[in-house]
Design a protein around this motif. Sequence first.
Motif, mmCIF file in Angstrom:
data_model
loop_
_atom_site.group_PDB
_atom_site.id
_atom_site.type_symbol
_atom_site.label_atom_id
_atom_site.label_comp_id
_atom_site.label_asym_id
_atom_site.label_seq_id
_atom_site.Cartn_x
_atom_site.Cartn_y
_atom_site.Cartn_z
ATOM 1 N N THR A 297 -24.084 -7.448 -53.997
ATOM 2 C CA THR A 297 -24.469 -7.064 -52.640
ATOM 3 C C THR A 297 -23.834 -7.995 -51.614
ATOM 4 O OG1 THR A 297 -26.584 -6.229 -53.485
ATOM 5 C CG2 THR A 297 -26.436 -6.640 -51.120
ATOM 6 N N ALA A 298 -23.772 -9.279 -51.943
ATOM 7 C CA ALA A 298 -23.120 -10.225 -51.026
ATOM 8 C C ALA A 298 -21.638 -9.899 -50.873
ATOM 9 C CB ALA A 298 -23.307 -11.652 -51.541
ATOM 10 N N ALA A 299 -20.988 -9.512 -51.970
ATOM 11 C CA ALA A 299 -19.568 -9.159 -51.896
ATOM 12 C C ALA A 299 -19.329 -7.909 -51.060
ATOM 13 C CB ALA A 299 -19.009 -8.957 -53.305
ATOM 14 N N ASN A 300 -20.351 -7.060 -50.928
ATOM 15 C CA ASN A 300 -20.212 -5.866 -50.096
ATOM 16 C C ASN A 300 -20.073 -6.206 -48.615
ATOM 17 O OD1 ASN A 300 -20.232 -4.039 -52.177
ATOM 18 N ND2 ASN A 300 -22.422 -3.646 -52.052
ATOM 19 N N GLY A 301 -20.244 -7.490 -48.268
ATOM 20 C CA GLY A 301 -19.975 -7.908 -46.900
ATOM 21 C C GLY A 301 -18.535 -7.634 -46.505
ATOM 22 N N GLY B 131 -18.154 -5.492 -43.142
ATOM 23 C CA GLY B 131 -17.410 -6.175 -42.086
ATOM 24 C C GLY B 131 -16.138 -5.437 -41.735
ATOM 25 N N MET B 132 -15.450 -4.913 -42.750
ATOM 26 C CA MET B 132 -14.219 -4.185 -42.513
ATOM 27 C C MET B 132 -14.476 -2.899 -41.728
ATOM 28 S SD MET B 132 -11.555 -2.694 -45.381
ATOM 29 C CE MET B 132 -12.070 -4.027 -46.462
ATOM 30 N N ALA C 135 -24.829 -11.446 -37.364
ATOM 31 C CA ALA C 135 -25.720 -10.286 -37.398
ATOM 32 C C ALA C 135 -25.794 -9.702 -38.807
ATOM 33 C CB ALA C 135 -25.245 -9.227 -36.410
ATOM 34 N N ASP C 136 -24.649 -9.616 -39.471
ATOM 35 C CA ASP C 136 -24.639 -9.135 -40.852
ATOM 36 C C ASP C 136 -25.463 -10.048 -41.752
ATOM 37 O OD1 ASP C 136 -23.104 -7.337 -42.987
ATOM 38 O OD2 ASP C 136 -23.057 -9.409 -43.699
ATOM 39 N N LEU C 137 -25.410 -11.348 -41.484
ATOM 40 C CA LEU C 137 -26.178 -12.304 -42.273
ATOM 41 C C LEU C 137 -27.677 -12.087 -42.086
ATOM 42 C CD1 LEU C 137 -25.412 -14.714 -44.118
ATOM 43 C CD2 LEU C 137 -25.816 -16.206 -42.163
ATOM 44 N N VAL C 138 -28.098 -11.824 -40.854
ATOM 45 C CA VAL C 138 -29.515 -11.587 -40.570
ATOM 46 C C VAL C 138 -30.004 -10.330 -41.292
ATOM 47 C CG1 VAL C 138 -31.172 -11.020 -38.752
ATOM 48 C CG2 VAL C 138 -29.444 -12.790 -38.356
ATOM 49 N N VAL C 139 -29.220 -9.258 -41.210
ATOM 50 C CA VAL C 139 -29.597 -8.004 -41.861
ATOM 51 C C VAL C 139 -29.646 -8.180 -43.381
ATOM 52 C CG1 VAL C 139 -28.896 -5.612 -42.252
ATOM 53 C CG2 VAL C 139 -28.698 -6.609 -39.977
ATOM 54 N N THR C 140 -28.686 -8.909 -43.929
ATOM 55 C CA THR C 140 -28.659 -9.136 -45.376
ATOM 56 C C THR C 140 -29.863 -9.940 -45.829
ATOM 57 O OG1 THR C 140 -26.240 -9.082 -45.392
ATOM 58 C CG2 THR C 140 -27.323 -10.127 -47.263
ATOM 59 N N GLY D 13 -12.434 -0.317 -48.384
ATOM 60 C CA GLY D 13 -13.696 -0.981 -48.673
ATOM 61 C C GLY D 13 -14.312 -0.531 -49.985
ATOM 62 N N SER D 14 -14.081 0.736 -50.360
ATOM 63 C CA SER D 14 -14.641 1.214 -51.630
ATOM 64 C C SER D 14 -14.051 0.475 -52.822
ATOM 65 C CB SER D 14 -14.406 2.716 -51.764
ATOM 66 O OG SER D 14 -13.013 3.011 -51.790
ATOM 67 N N ALA D 15 -12.871 -0.107 -52.642
ATOM 68 C CA ALA D 15 -12.247 -0.861 -53.731
ATOM 69 C C ALA D 15 -13.014 -2.130 -54.065
ATOM 70 C CB ALA D 15 -10.803 -1.207 -53.379
ATOM 71 N N THR D 16 -13.880 -2.595 -53.165
ATOM 72 C CA THR D 16 -14.647 -3.811 -53.443
ATOM 73 C C THR D 16 -15.646 -3.612 -54.566
ATOM 74 O OG1 THR D 16 -16.281 -3.251 -51.726
ATOM 75 C CG2 THR D 16 -14.405 -4.603 -51.063
ATOM 76 N N PHE D 17 -15.963 -2.358 -54.909
ATOM 77 C CA PHE D 17 -16.871 -2.112 -56.030
ATOM 78 C C PHE D 17 -16.270 -2.578 -57.352
ATOM 79 C CE2 PHE D 17 -18.638 1.052 -53.038
ATOM 80 C CZ PHE D 17 -19.967 0.675 -53.085
ATOM 81 N N MET D 18 -14.944 -2.777 -57.381
ATOM 82 C CA MET D 18 -14.308 -3.246 -58.608
ATOM 83 C C MET D 18 -14.556 -4.733 -58.842
ATOM 84 S SD MET D 18 -12.846 -0.719 -60.089
ATOM 85 C CE MET D 18 -11.800 -1.624 -61.234
ATOM 86 N N LEU D 19 -14.814 -5.474 -57.782
ATOM 87 C CA LEU D 19 -14.950 -6.929 -57.933
ATOM 88 C C LEU D 19 -16.068 -7.320 -58.897
ATOM 89 C CD1 LEU D 19 -14.355 -8.064 -54.227
ATOM 90 C CD2 LEU D 19 -12.766 -8.233 -56.158
ATOM 91 N N PRO D 20 -17.283 -6.765 -58.779
ATOM 92 C CA PRO D 20 -18.324 -7.148 -59.742
ATOM 93 C C PRO D 20 -18.010 -6.723 -61.173
ATOM 94 C CG PRO D 20 -19.280 -6.105 -57.800
ATOM 95 C CD PRO D 20 -17.815 -5.883 -57.733
#
Length: 258
Positions: A67-71, A75-76, A108-113, A173-180
């Motif tokens: 979930t943190a990596a989804n930043g 952000g993008m 702001a993203d940090l607060v929401v997370t 951004g959908s490519a970030t799902f590969m990182l985990p």
Amino acid sequence: MSTLAFDGTAMLGRQLLRVRNNPALVILTQTMPITMLLFFGYVFGSALAMPGAEYRAFLVPGLLVATAANGIMTGMFQAAQDVHRGVTDRLRTLPVSRAAVPLGQAVADLVVTAAGTVPFLLVGLAVGWRVDGSALAATGALALLLLFRFACTWIGIFLGLLTRSEEAAGQLGSATFMLPLLSNAYIPTDNLPGWLRTLAEWNPLSALSTALRDLFGNAPVPDGAAWPVAHPVAGSLAWCAVLLAVFAPLAVRRYARP
């Protein structure tokens, strides 16, 4: 610095209003990790050597890191949306610190997370995850998690300003799902082939997942791992420092360029 703080606070307020006016997106992004926990924990967990409850305890820190990596993705998309709709050009005409706009978005993203992490942890407790370490160590784990999310958001902001297109940002951004999937967030890396295990253990998500499991008391640090995983807290801090040192200046410079 006072100008940056004042302007950054104003941009933070703008981003939080933006989140409030789009509650459906917030609900979707915050419930997705819970859905993955229930699906992975009860479906994939039955196919692994770990018993179900043990695997869910292993999985919760990994999903927190994913979930943190989804930043990167959020952000993008937000940065590209502002550029595409002309908001960034209008903000550039104002007498505002050039670092304030991306900084406000990142904070702001940090607060929401941080707010969205609470229900996820409650569901984790309901399915068998427990904090077996000290309260101080658990607090440090959450702080490390938020620091990594902050660093990932800066990566996303830079890439969003670079792409300048909502569609391109969404696809990239959908490519970030590969990182985990290339880390130990979902499964241990002990039985992976040598080259793949090395690649997974040098993934920043592996160091952070191991650090969270160690600080929460869920799993020990594996033996014979690469340096970031063998020293997970130091490795996570090093990755966060490198990512911030590289992408925060790049994002500010890219935003300042007309």
